[in-house]
Design a protein around this motif. Structure first.
Motif, short mmCIF file in Angstrom:
data_model
loop_
_atom_site.label_atom_id
_atom_site.label_comp_id
_atom_site.label_asym_id
_atom_site.label_seq_id
_atom_site.Cartn_x
_atom_site.Cartn_y
_atom_site.Cartn_z
N GLN A 1 -0.78 9.18 0.46
CA GLN A 1 -1.15 10.18 -0.57
C GLN A 1 -1.02 11.35 0.13
O GLN A 1 -1.48 11.70 1.27
N ARG B 1 -3.48 7.51 4.30
CA ARG B 1 -3.13 6.19 3.35
C ARG B 1 -4.17 5.95 2.31
O ARG B 1 -5.38 6.55 2.25
N GLN B 2 -3.68 5.51 1.28
CA GLN B 2 -4.48 5.19 0.22
C GLN B 2 -5.78 4.45 0.46
O GLN B 2 -5.79 3.31 1.31
N GLU C 1 1.62 10.63 -4.83
CA GLU C 1 1.43 9.33 -3.97
C GLU C 1 2.83 8.94 -3.81
O GLU C 1 3.66 9.15 -4.46
N TYR D 1 0.66 -1.09 0.17
CA TYR D 1 0.07 0.03 -0.07
C TYR D 1 0.63 1.05 0.07
O TYR D 1 2.05 1.18 -0.02
#
Length: 308
Positions: A134, A214-215, A235, A131
């Motif tokens: 962002q 976090r994404q 990102e 993961y």
């Protein structure tokens, strides 16, 4: 006067009638005290989801998973809810959390301080077993179009122990020659739980210029904000995904049973599918401590070689 005296005599006779002269008397020593025994509850295995989201969301995401683990292992596993990232760390050190589901940054700290051991990690729809973080800003912010534009700005991050919400973006900034001292302010999401959502809401409200999450977080807050109000500025690189770990000293047979149950989850199984969908994962794979060396490298890049 006579009536009062007669009444007094009557009361005394009633009291005397209630006493049995043949009944033995006992001397009570109030200095001697005995603590009453309390029946102990059956031992349970505690499971905690690092509080990146509110406790309600943490419960919604994983209560089916915990119920599945109880059924498959026969263990009395119950989910508990630390209020903060630091609180989660402390509870692991105190032996109050047996099984953890955490980001890799918290994991390497638990491993270094308390001997925690990774045994599995999740596979997500986007990114697989990895993961990323962002960097976000308001979509209508006219002053921020690149990472360089973040210099001198107010930054809100999830938590000092957040991977996608702090460490990974900080590493990306360092790769572009931007350090902590280059920001006007670095703040962290306040209060217990819900930290990822609070970052998005704070940026959307204009309280901070940029935020780091976090994404996948933007999908969680679609019912709270207009998603068009937020722009993903950048990102980070990919890092190994969220990890299941056991506290140091936990019975290896317990760990093996939980690991076997987790690895058996299959998105094609109609009984497993709702469990995985609630947790927003597609599966679980085996993992070991060395899988998280890339995260240790990121920490050393920021804080130097003395870090774990």
């Amino acid at each position: 006067m006579l009536r009062s005296y007669a009444l007094w005599i009557g009361v005394m006779l009633c009291l005397l009638a209630g006493c049995d002269p043949g009944e033995p008397t006992y001397k009570v020593d109030l200095r001697v005290r005995e603590t009453p025994s309390v029946q102990q509850e059956d031992h349970s295995i505690t499971y905690a989801y690092l509080p990146q989201y509110s406790h309600t969301i943490s419960y919604q995401k994983h209560h089916q998973l915990v119920a599945y683990l109880r059924q498959k292992t026969g263990l009395n596993i119950r989910q508990i809810f630390p209020d903060t990232f630091d609180g989660h760390l402390e509870m692991v050190g105190q032996g109050k959390i047996d099984l953890s589901f955490t980001n890799p940054y918290i994991y390497i700290q638990m491993a270094h301080r308390y001997g925690a051991k990774a045994f599995a990690r999740i596979v997500e729809k986007e990114g697989g077993a990895r993961y990323k973080g962002q960097i976000i800003c308001r979509a209508d912010n006219p002053n921020i179009h690149s990472l360089e534009d973040c210099r001198g700005k107010r930054w809100i991050a999830v938590d000092p122990w957040s991977g996608g919400g702090y460490l990974f973006p900080l590493t990306l900034f360092h790769d572009h020659g931007i350090t902590r001292s280059d920001f006007q302010e670095i703040a962290f999401s306040p209060g217990p739980g819900g930290k990822q959502e609070k970052v998005v809401l704070a940026v959307c409200a204009g309280k901070y210029d940029i935020g780091t999450i976090r994404q996948g977080t933007l999908d969680v807050v679609v019912n709270k904000i207009d998603p068009r109000a937020i722009r993903v500025l950048a990102e980070t690189n990919w890092y190994p995904g969220w990890v299941f770990s056991s506290r140091g000293g936990l019975d290896p047979e317990i760990v093996a049973a939980v690991k076997t149950a987790l690895l058996a989850l299959d998105s094609k199984d109609p009984e497993h599918r709702p469990i995985l969908e609630a947790a927003q994962i597609v599966g679980v794979i085996a993992s070991v401590d060395a899988d998280y060396d890339a995260v240790r490298d990121a920490v050393r890049q920021i804080d130097g070689p003395a870090t774990p």
